[in-house]
Write an enzyme that holds these catalytic residues in place. Structure first.
Site, PDB file in Angstrom:
ATOM      1  N   CYS A 174       0.832  -1.205   0.000  1.00  6.45           N
ATOM      2  CA  CYS A 174       0.000   0.000   0.000  1.00  6.45           C
ATOM      3  C   CYS A 174       0.869   1.259   0.000  1.00  6.45           C
ATOM      4  O   CYS A 174       1.910   1.308   0.627  1.00  6.45           O
ATOM      5  CB  CYS A 174      -0.961   0.115   1.187  1.00  6.45           C
ATOM      6  SG  CYS A 174      -2.345  -1.025   1.118  1.00  6.45           S
TER       7      CYS A 174
ATOM      8  N   GLY B 185       1.035  -0.800  -4.545  1.00  9.51           N
ATOM      9  CA  GLY B 185      -0.302  -1.375  -4.541  1.00  9.51           C
ATOM     10  C   GLY B 185      -1.007  -1.086  -5.844  1.00  9.51           C
ATOM     11  O   GLY B 185      -1.094   0.070  -6.250  1.00  9.51           O
TER      12      GLY B 185
ATOM     13  N   ASN C 155      -1.380   2.115   5.364  1.00 13.37           N
ATOM     14  CA  ASN C 155      -0.392   1.137   4.915  1.00 13.37           C
ATOM     15  C   ASN C 155       0.030   0.345   6.136  1.00 13.37           C
ATOM     16  O   ASN C 155       0.482   0.921   7.119  1.00 13.37           O
ATOM     17  CB  ASN C 155       0.807   1.864   4.294  1.00 13.37           C
ATOM     18  CG  ASN C 155       1.987   0.938   3.963  1.00 13.37           C
ATOM     19  OD1 ASN C 155       3.115   1.382   3.871  1.00 13.37           O
ATOM     20  ND2 ASN C 155       1.729  -0.344   3.773  1.00 13.37           N
ATOM     21  N   GLY C 156      -0.130  -0.972   6.068  1.00  9.68           N
ATOM     22  CA  GLY C 156       0.231  -1.818   7.202  1.00  9.68           C
ATOM     23  C   GLY C 156      -0.913  -2.743   7.529  1.00  9.68           C
ATOM     24  O   GLY C 156      -1.880  -2.848   6.771  1.00  9.68           O
TER      25      GLY C 156
ATOM     26  N   CYS D  69      10.432  -2.431   8.652  1.00  7.10           N
ATOM     27  CA  CYS D  69      10.454  -3.692   7.894  1.00  7.10           C
ATOM     28  C   CYS D  69      11.695  -3.722   6.998  1.00  7.10           C
ATOM     29  O   CYS D  69      11.839  -2.887   6.103  1.00  7.10           O
ATOM     30  CB  CYS D  69       9.191  -3.768   7.033  1.00  7.10           C
ATOM     31  SG  CYS D  69       9.249  -5.022   5.742  1.00  7.10           S
TER      32      CYS D  69
ATOM     33  N   TYR E  94      13.363  -5.094  -0.997  1.00  5.04           N
ATOM     34  CA  TYR E  94      12.549  -5.310  -2.196  1.00  5.04           C
ATOM     35  C   TYR E  94      11.469  -4.258  -2.472  1.00  5.04           C
ATOM     36  O   TYR E  94      11.325  -3.799  -3.597  1.00  5.04           O
ATOM     37  CB  TYR E  94      11.897  -6.694  -2.113  1.00  5.04           C
ATOM     38  CG  TYR E  94      10.745  -6.919  -3.069  1.00  5.04           C
ATOM     39  CD1 TYR E  94      10.978  -7.264  -4.398  1.00  5.04           C
ATOM     40  CD2 TYR E  94       9.424  -6.764  -2.642  1.00  5.04           C
ATOM     41  CE1 TYR E  94       9.915  -7.459  -5.283  1.00  5.04           C
ATOM     42  CE2 TYR E  94       8.358  -6.966  -3.517  1.00  5.04           C
ATOM     43  CZ  TYR E  94       8.608  -7.311  -4.836  1.00  5.04           C
ATOM     44  OH  TYR E  94       7.572  -7.490  -5.694  1.00  5.04           O
TER      45      TYR E  94
ATOM     46  N   ASP F 135      18.508 -12.509  -7.656  1.00  7.03           N
ATOM     47  CA  ASP F 135      17.180 -11.963  -7.363  1.00  7.03           C
ATOM     48  C   ASP F 135      17.154 -11.534  -5.907  1.00  7.03           C
ATOM     49  O   ASP F 135      18.006 -11.931  -5.115  1.00  7.03           O
ATOM     50  CB  ASP F 135      16.092 -12.998  -7.650  1.00  7.03           C
ATOM     51  CG  ASP F 135      14.728 -12.348  -7.900  1.00  7.03           C
ATOM     52  OD1 ASP F 135      14.603 -11.112  -7.743  1.00  7.03           O
ATOM     53  OD2 ASP F 135      13.779 -13.078  -8.240  1.00  7.03           O
ATOM     54  N   ASP F 136      16.141 -10.720  -5.562  1.00  4.95           N
ATOM     55  CA  ASP F 136      16.112 -10.194  -4.196  1.00  4.95           C
ATOM     56  C   ASP F 136      15.481 -11.140  -3.190  1.00  4.95           C
ATOM     57  O   ASP F 136      15.773 -11.065  -2.010  1.00  4.95           O
ATOM     58  CB  ASP F 136      15.380  -8.846  -4.170  1.00  4.95           C
ATOM     59  CG  ASP F 136      14.070  -8.937  -4.900  1.00  4.95           C
ATOM     60  OD1 ASP F 136      13.124  -9.552  -4.378  1.00  4.95           O
ATOM     61  OD2 ASP F 136      13.998  -8.426  -6.034  1.00  4.95           O
TER      62      ASP F 136
ATOM     63  N   CYS G 107       4.435 -12.961   7.477  1.00  2.00           N
ATOM     64  CA  CYS G 107       4.385 -11.566   7.930  1.00  2.00           C
ATOM     65  C   CYS G 107       2.937 -11.217   8.262  1.00  2.00           C
ATOM     66  O   CYS G 107       2.036 -11.539   7.500  1.00  2.00           O
ATOM     67  CB  CYS G 107       4.880 -10.611   6.849  1.00  2.00           C
ATOM     68  SG  CYS G 107       4.706  -8.871   7.328  1.00  2.00           S
TER      69      CYS G 107
ATOM     70  N   CYS H  83      12.614  -4.837  11.710  1.00  2.42           N
ATOM     71  CA  CYS H  83      11.847  -6.065  11.886  1.00  2.42           C
ATOM     72  C   CYS H  83      12.410  -7.088  10.905  1.00  2.42           C
ATOM     73  O   CYS H  83      12.390  -6.870   9.692  1.00  2.42           O
ATOM     74  CB  CYS H  83      10.372  -5.820  11.589  1.00  2.42           C
ATOM     75  SG  CYS H  83       9.395  -7.351  11.650  1.00  2.42           S
TER      76      CYS H  83
ATOM     77  N   CYS I 177      10.160 -12.091   9.226  1.00  2.00           N
ATOM     78  CA  CYS I 177       9.952 -13.085   8.170  1.00  2.00           C
ATOM     79  C   CYS I 177      11.190 -13.960   7.988  1.00  2.00           C
ATOM     80  O   CYS I 177      11.104 -15.080   7.492  1.00  2.00           O
ATOM     81  CB  CYS I 177       9.522 -12.432   6.862  1.00  2.00           C
ATOM     82  SG  CYS I 177      10.689 -11.233   6.200  1.00  2.00           S
TER      83      CYS I 177
HETATM   84  P1  AMP Z   1       8.638 -16.864  -6.219  1.00  2.00           P
HETATM   85  O1  AMP Z   1       9.757 -17.660  -6.860  1.00  2.00           O
HETATM   86  O2  AMP Z   1       7.318 -17.271  -6.784  1.00  2.00           O
HETATM   87  O3  AMP Z   1       8.700 -16.906  -4.760  1.00  2.00           O
HETATM   88  O4  AMP Z   1       8.826 -15.362  -6.688  1.00  2.00           O
HETATM   89  C1  AMP Z   1       9.999 -14.658  -6.361  1.00  2.00           C
HETATM   90  C2  AMP Z   1       9.871 -13.279  -6.965  1.00  2.00           C
HETATM   91  O5  AMP Z   1       8.792 -12.550  -6.349  1.00  2.00           O
HETATM   92  C3  AMP Z   1      11.129 -12.449  -6.774  1.00  2.00           C
HETATM   93  O6  AMP Z   1      11.500 -11.987  -8.049  1.00  2.00           O
HETATM   94  C4  AMP Z   1      10.699 -11.272  -5.904  1.00  2.00           C
HETATM   95  O7  AMP Z   1      11.280 -10.075  -6.363  1.00  2.00           O
HETATM   96  C5  AMP Z   1       9.211 -11.227  -6.045  1.00  2.00           C
HETATM   97  N1  AMP Z   1       8.523 -10.837  -4.795  1.00  2.00           N
HETATM   98  C6  AMP Z   1       8.979 -10.833  -3.546  1.00  2.00           C
HETATM   99  N2  AMP Z   1       8.049 -10.433  -2.671  1.00  2.00           N
HETATM  100  C7  AMP Z   1       6.950 -10.148  -3.396  1.00  2.00           C
HETATM  101  C8  AMP Z   1       5.645  -9.665  -3.093  1.00  2.00           C
HETATM  102  N3  AMP Z   1       5.279  -9.408  -1.849  1.00  2.00           N
HETATM  103  N4  AMP Z   1       4.793  -9.491  -4.131  1.00  2.00           N
HETATM  104  C9  AMP Z   1       5.166  -9.765  -5.389  1.00  2.00           C
HETATM  105  N5  AMP Z   1       6.354 -10.221  -5.734  1.00  2.00           N
HETATM  106  C10 AMP Z   1       7.258 -10.413  -4.754  1.00  2.00           C
END
Ligand code: AMP
Length: 479
Positions: free
Chosen positions: A2, A29, A103-104, A245, A251, A354-355, A391, A442, A445
């Site tokens: 959000c 969002g 937001n939250g 967070c 991310y 990836d993050d 979370c 925090c 997760c």
């Molecule tokens: P998955 O392999 O399905 O878990 O997707 C991982 C991808 O989802 C990574 O590229 C993240 O950047 C992305 N991601 C992480 N958190 C979220 C979120 N809350 N909503 C949408 N995408 C996310």
């Protein structure tokens, strides 16, 4: 997630500024958007399902007159993406009207519902935000600030709020400061307002996009009251416990935003450097999962001395939308969003950065797509620790069984996603990149250390929604 935004622009219309600011927060969002304005005497609200630019378009904005505005874009956590649950909320209180953007996510929703006279039947929607709006409106206080001062201490969980009544815009941040909220100044003679004004935004990027200057964070446990004719007024309603967070830095928030004085592109690049230090591997090149993996991939490449390449392109228009993808699109999976660059990946040993991995389903498809495009080896490096725990403070990961790292170890996840190797950045690695102490954040997760206790009935949110409305139930919160 959000996004929330607030504007006080004396002598001007605040809605266009709020809409522009909200547009900069679209990534937070994408299900619904809305704006509430006040002309000093009356509130007006417009909200709908859809993206900011679809909802707050040039046909709608001119009818929303007045120098005060708040705006919200929504990312809900479970199914109910319905008009009623869009924000801002609106309610006529005892002596005033009230609109709120949130937001939250609150964790004592059930307990709070017990305090609402008239109970669930009085709520026109099924979010925790609707409930807190009703509690504030019901409070027999002299003004909104006083009502907030009385109600806020009873809320548990995460809330960065923008609140509007006839004469004020108020920014509120929960005592832990789970979600960000920034105060900004609109200089004089800017295109939005000749007299200047004040701004509130989830992220610094929103302030900058409207031509404002970032002043400071709204502090955890603080309310900032914006009123015409005076400087912002700070009202403390609780002692601060800093627990931003950490996933906002990893991310969520935009890379051009700043949190705790850290630019997030830089912070993520440094996480990539730390990741290369912790988990090196022989390869031909480093590539990101676009877009959010890019800063960490750049850091990884730099630290490992390997070339950085883009091995996939992302369709710029593929976001999350309120429209359910058709069956045909769903079957195409990740290929709707991402396409491999065969010339880059063919016959190469790839380090793919990836993050985060949440459920693992997207990651698995990405690895398969790269292999089909001819990759020789795929080494996955993730610039955050495994997400072991759900979370409850505003991210869509409340259901433990859907988190792959809650039930699988790293080797099992590697096998599931089909990578040649898999490595995650440690919590220490994240902290070394941020150069900030653990206590500021925090990390729930990642390590299960929840700063605000989460009652069992809130943990089982999925069941909470399945109960008949009369029996409980305020629905999913907004992230
Ligand atoms: P998955 O392999 O399905 O878990 O997707 C991982 C991808 O989802 C990574 O590229 C993240 O950047 C992305 N991601 C992480 N958190 C979220 C979120 N809350 N909503 C949408 N995408 C996310």
């Amino acid at each position: 997630m959000c996004g929330v935004f607030g504007v006080l622009a004396p002598g001007a219309d605040a809605a266009p500024v709020a809409a522009l600011g909200l547009f900069a927060l679209q990534h937070r969002g994408q299900e619904s958007a809305g704006v509430a304005v006040s002309d000093g005497e009356q509130l007006m609200l417009y909200k709908d399902l859809g993206l900011v630019a679809q909802v707050l378009d040039e046909r709608r904005l001119p009818s929303l007159r007045g120098p005060l505005a708040i705006a919200h874009c929504r990312y809900s956590t479970t199914g109910s993406t319905v008009w009623e649950n869009a924000q801002p909320t609106f309610r006529l209180g005892r002596s005033r009207a009230l609109a709120v953007g949130h937001n939250g996510n609150l964790v004592n929703t059930r307990e709070l519902l017990g305090r609402l006279s008239g109970g669930r039947a009085r709520l026109p929607a099924t979010t925790d935000t609707e409930l807190l709006t009703a509690l504030i409106a019901d409070e027999p206080a002299s003004d909104t600030v006083e009502a907030l001062r009385r109600v806020l201490p009873s809320l548990r969980g995460a809330y960065s709020l923008v609140v509007l009544d006839e004469r004020r815009v108020i920014g509120v941040r929960d005592p832990d400061g789970f979600r960000p909220l920034v105060l900004g100044r609109l200089p004089r003679d800017n295109p939005g307002s000749r007299e200047g004004g004040w701004l509130l935004s989830s992220e610094t990027a929103g302030i900058e996009v409207v031509g404002g200057e970032v002043v400071r964070d709204v502090e955890p446990g603080e309310m900032v009251v914006l009123e015409a004719g005076s400087e912002p007024r700070s009202v403390r309603f609780a002692e601060a416990r800093d627990h931003l967070c950490v996933f906002e830095l990893i991310y969520f928030a935009r890379p051009d935003s700043y949190l705790l004085g850290r630019n997030l592109y830089e912070a993520r690049r440094r996480m990539g450097v730390a990741l290369a230090g912790e988990l090196p591997v022989a390869a031909d090149l480093v590539m990101p999962v676009p877009d959010t993996g890019a800063p960490a991939a750049a850091g990884f490449a730099e630290a490992s001395g390997l070339p950085y390449r883009e091995g996939m392109v992302r369709n710029r228009y593929a976001g999350r939308t309120f429209i359910q993808p058709s069956q045909a699109m769903r079957q195409r999976g990740v290929t709707v969003k991402l396409s491999p660059l065969r010339e880059v990946v063919r016959d190469r040993r790839l380090i793919v950065v990836d993050d985060s991995i949440v459920r693992g389903t997207t990651t698995r498809q990405i690895v398969a797509l790269l292999r089909r495009a001819g990759a020789r080896e795929v080494h996955l490096r993730i610039s955050s620790p495994p997400i072991h725990h759900p979370c409850f403070y505003g991210i869509d990961t409340q259901i433990e069984t859907e988190l792959i790292a809650a039930t699988h170890d790293v080797e099992q996840i590697r096998a599931f996603v089909g990578a040649d190797s898999l490595g995650y950045l440690s919590i220490e690695g994240v902290l070394s990149a941020l150069e900030l102490p653990y206590d500021r954040f925090c990390f729930a997760c990642f390590d299960g250390n929840y700063p605000v206790p989460v009652p069992y009935d809130t943990r089982n949110r999925k069941l909470m929604l399945e109960e008949p409305i009369a029996a409980t139930a305020v629905g999913p919160g907004d992230g």
